[in-house]
Design a protein around this motif. Structure first.
Motif, PDB file in Angstrom:
ATOM      1  N   VAL A  14      -1.218   3.692   2.163  1.00 22.80           N
ATOM      2  CA  VAL A  14      -1.130   4.570   3.320  1.00 22.80           C
ATOM      3  C   VAL A  14       0.320   4.986   3.496  1.00 22.80           C
ATOM      4  O   VAL A  14       1.240   4.226   3.189  1.00 22.80           O
ATOM      5  CB  VAL A  14      -1.643   3.857   4.590  1.00 22.80           C
ATOM      6  CG1 VAL A  14      -0.821   2.637   4.922  1.00 22.80           C
ATOM      7  CG2 VAL A  14      -1.708   4.816   5.762  1.00 22.80           C
ATOM      8  N   ARG A  15       0.490   6.196   3.994  1.00 23.82           N
ATOM      9  CA  ARG A  15       1.815   6.707   4.268  1.00 23.82           C
ATOM     10  C   ARG A  15       2.057   6.684   5.778  1.00 23.82           C
ATOM     11  O   ARG A  15       1.213   7.148   6.526  1.00 23.82           O
ATOM     12  CB  ARG A  15       1.951   8.126   3.724  1.00 23.82           C
ATOM     13  CG  ARG A  15       3.341   8.712   3.899  1.00 23.82           C
ATOM     14  CD  ARG A  15       3.403  10.109   3.314  1.00 23.82           C
ATOM     15  NE  ARG A  15       4.748  10.670   3.460  1.00 23.82           N
ATOM     16  CZ  ARG A  15       5.076  11.915   3.064  1.00 23.82           C
ATOM     17  NH1 ARG A  15       4.141  12.690   2.492  1.00 23.82           N
ATOM     18  NH2 ARG A  15       6.317  12.353   3.212  1.00 23.82           N
TER      19      ARG A  15
ATOM     20  N   ILE B 216      -1.191  -8.219   5.812  1.00 23.93           N
ATOM     21  CA  ILE B 216      -1.583  -9.356   4.977  1.00 23.93           C
ATOM     22  C   ILE B 216      -1.466  -9.036   3.481  1.00 23.93           C
ATOM     23  O   ILE B 216      -1.535  -9.931   2.638  1.00 23.93           O
ATOM     24  CB  ILE B 216      -3.023  -9.800   5.303  1.00 23.93           C
ATOM     25  CG1 ILE B 216      -3.997  -8.646   5.114  1.00 23.93           C
ATOM     26  CG2 ILE B 216      -3.101 -10.332   6.731  1.00 23.93           C
ATOM     27  CD1 ILE B 216      -5.458  -9.029   5.345  1.00 23.93           C
ATOM     28  N   ASP B 217      -1.285  -7.771   3.149  1.00 29.59           N
ATOM     29  CA  ASP B 217      -1.122  -7.354   1.753  1.00 29.59           C
ATOM     30  C   ASP B 217       0.011  -6.336   1.714  1.00 29.59           C
ATOM     31  O   ASP B 217      -0.162  -5.173   2.113  1.00 29.59           O
ATOM     32  CB  ASP B 217      -2.414  -6.736   1.215  1.00 29.59           C
ATOM     33  CG  ASP B 217      -2.353  -6.462  -0.288  1.00 29.59           C
ATOM     34  OD1 ASP B 217      -1.259  -6.625  -0.863  1.00 29.59           O
ATOM     35  OD2 ASP B 217      -3.368  -6.066  -0.856  1.00 29.59           O
TER      36      ASP B 217
ATOM     37  N   TRP C 106      -5.822  -0.825   3.988  1.00 27.99           N
ATOM     38  CA  TRP C 106      -4.373  -0.686   4.091  1.00 27.99           C
ATOM     39  C   TRP C 106      -3.664  -2.041   4.073  1.00 27.99           C
ATOM     40  O   TRP C 106      -2.441  -2.092   4.216  1.00 27.99           O
ATOM     41  CB  TRP C 106      -3.989   0.044   5.370  1.00 27.99           C
ATOM     42  CG  TRP C 106      -4.620   1.400   5.480  1.00 27.99           C
ATOM     43  CD1 TRP C 106      -5.170   2.140   4.487  1.00 27.99           C
ATOM     44  CD2 TRP C 106      -4.767   2.151   6.684  1.00 27.99           C
ATOM     45  NE1 TRP C 106      -5.666   3.320   4.958  1.00 27.99           N
ATOM     46  CE2 TRP C 106      -5.425   3.369   6.325  1.00 27.99           C
ATOM     47  CE3 TRP C 106      -4.427   1.968   8.008  1.00 27.99           C
ATOM     48  CZ2 TRP C 106      -5.728   4.346   7.247  1.00 27.99           C
ATOM     49  CZ3 TRP C 106      -4.718   2.957   8.918  1.00 27.99           C
ATOM     50  CH2 TRP C 106      -5.371   4.139   8.554  1.00 27.99           C
ATOM     51  N   GLY C 107      -4.389  -3.114   3.878  1.00 32.35           N
ATOM     52  CA  GLY C 107      -3.796  -4.432   3.888  1.00 32.35           C
ATOM     53  C   GLY C 107      -3.375  -4.876   5.283  1.00 32.35           C
ATOM     54  O   GLY C 107      -2.436  -5.663   5.433  1.00 32.35           O
ATOM     55  N   ILE C 108      -4.086  -4.392   6.296  1.00 30.91           N
ATOM     56  CA  ILE C 108      -3.754  -4.667   7.697  1.00 30.91           C
ATOM     57  C   ILE C 108      -4.875  -5.496   8.311  1.00 30.91           C
ATOM     58  O   ILE C 108      -6.061  -5.259   8.069  1.00 30.91           O
ATOM     59  CB  ILE C 108      -3.570  -3.359   8.492  1.00 30.91           C
ATOM     60  CG1 ILE C 108      -2.482  -2.502   7.856  1.00 30.91           C
ATOM     61  CG2 ILE C 108      -3.237  -3.659   9.951  1.00 30.91           C
ATOM     62  CD1 ILE C 108      -1.127  -3.147   7.858  1.00 30.91           C
ATOM     63  N   LYS C 109      -4.494  -6.450   9.127  1.00 29.99           N
ATOM     64  CA  LYS C 109      -5.443  -7.221   9.923  1.00 29.99           C
ATOM     65  C   LYS C 109      -5.145  -6.950  11.396  1.00 29.99           C
ATOM     66  O   LYS C 109      -4.096  -7.354  11.919  1.00 29.99           O
ATOM     67  CB  LYS C 109      -5.316  -8.723   9.617  1.00 29.99           C
ATOM     68  CG  LYS C 109      -6.208  -9.605  10.468  1.00 29.99           C
ATOM     69  CD  LYS C 109      -7.675  -9.321  10.211  1.00 29.99           C
ATOM     70  CE  LYS C 109      -8.566 -10.254  11.009  1.00 29.99           C
ATOM     71  NZ  LYS C 109     -10.004  -9.954  10.811  1.00 29.99           N
ATOM     72  N   VAL C 110      -6.057  -6.252  12.055  1.00 29.30           N
ATOM     73  CA  VAL C 110      -5.909  -5.982  13.483  1.00 29.30           C
ATOM     74  C   VAL C 110      -6.426  -7.200  14.243  1.00 29.30           C
ATOM     75  O   VAL C 110      -7.592  -7.589  14.113  1.00 29.30           O
ATOM     76  CB  VAL C 110      -6.675  -4.709  13.903  1.00 29.30           C
ATOM     77  CG1 VAL C 110      -6.505  -4.458  15.406  1.00 29.30           C
ATOM     78  CG2 VAL C 110      -6.178  -3.511  13.104  1.00 29.30           C
TER      79      VAL C 110
END
Length: 340
Positions: free
Chosen positions: A108-109, A99-100, A157-161
């Motif tokens: 994050v890598r 989402i970002d 991390w700009g993640i939506k689980v």
């Protein structure tokens, strides 16, 4: 053409080519479902959205191309020790979406590896706090707990689980056999309980039936006793009435009436003895004159009854006839009804 003119011509051609190349580098088309990050001298500046975009060549370049669609991550199988020290093999699948784009590219890598390792560790933590029976029976609860933990950890991390699902939970073979024996024992226990309950219900129903039968039998005996008493009462009344009739007959007929009744009873007794199926030959320890006397009494009683009936008929006829007229020449009877 002079040498100077050739140099100018080559320079012009090179300039045109460089301009064309720079123009193509400055115009970028981002496909749908993707976002590109732009870096200026190595520093993030902005994000290119899907469609036609422009950038400054040489100064700006594309940093990362991020897929913004929902993605599926297959979490590899691992062995987990439960709270009651049972070892099970577990694998899962996670659904996530970026989402970002900036955070996913620079916070994050190796995003996929990070999500995979985070899911593996949290699966061990969540399932390690539960017993084997809860692990096998509470999959939805485990999925919800994993989703909450992993989604909270990946927010930076700009993640939506979106979802975390356990695919397979495989206990060891000896544990499977023990669970099968336990299930069989539980089913046998339930069957025995149901059978015992059925026997109890049958005994209760049988006892209730016997109780009702006893009550009905007692009521029947009581009703029969009432009917027997009523029958004896009516028989006694009939016997009393018959006794009164016999007494009246004896009073009006004298000894001949007594002989008649005795003879009737005597004949009935002889008839009953003769009709018995058990006695075909019997002896009468009585004199024949007694029988003849009884029969004679019956005949005399019959004659007397006939004479009484004839006398009664004559009296009735005499009473019904009118008085006859006196003969001619005879003197008329004197009396108060024959005056002057």
């Amino acid at each position: 053409m002079t040498a100077g003119g050739v140099v100018l011509l080559v320079f012009a051609v090179l300039a045109v080519v460089v301009a064309i190349v720079l123009l193509f580098q400055g115009v970028r088309t981002v496909p749908q479902g993707w976002e590109w990050t732009i870096e200026k001298f190595g520093q993030y500046t902005r994000v290119l959205r899907p469609g036609l975009n422009f950038m400054f060549p040489i100064v700006e370049r594309v940093g990362a191309k991020i897929n913004m669609q929902e993605s599926v991550l297959d979490i590899p199988q691992q062995q987990v020790i439960t709270k009651d020290n049972a070892i099970v093999s577990v694998d899962a699948v996670a659904f996530y979406q970026v989402i970002d784009a900036r955070a996913a590219a620079y916070e994050v890598r190796n995003l996929v590896q990070a999500i995979t390792n985070l899911a593996l560790t949290n699966i061990r933590n969540v399932m390690g706090s539960l017993a084997l029976d809860d692990v096998l029976s509470k999959r939805n609860e485990i999925n919800d707990r994993l989703l909450s933990v992993i989604d909270h950890a990946t927010n930076a991390w700009g993640i939506k689980v979106l979802r975390v699902e356990l695919k397979d939970i495989i206990p060891p073979q000896d544990m499977v056999q023990a669970m099968a024996r336990q299930m069989k024992a539980e089913r046998d226990k339930r069957a025995q309980i149901l059978e015992a309950e059925g026997v109890r219900e049958a005994q209760i129903k049988r006892a209730e039936g016997e109780k009702q039968a006893a009550i009905l039998s007692a009521e029947g005996r009581r009703e029969a006793a009432f009917r027997d008493a009523e029958g004896r009462e009516r028989a006694a009344e009939a016997e009393a009435k018959a006794t009164q009739v016999v007494t009246a007959a004896i009073g009006s007929g004298g000894a001949q009436a007594i002989n008649y009744f005795l003879g009737q009873k005597y004949v009935e007794a002889l008839h009953a003895m003769g009709s018995s199926s058990n006695s075909k030959v019997f002896f009468l320890p009585i004199e024949a004159t007694g029988i003849m006397g009884t029969l004679g009494g019956l005949a005399e009683l019959t004659k007397e009854s006939q004479l009484r009936g004839a006398a009664a008929s004559a009296v009735t006829a005499a009473t019904a006839l009118p008085p006859s007229a006196p003969p001619s020449g005879a003197p008329a009877p004197s009396g108060p009804w024959n005056r002057g």
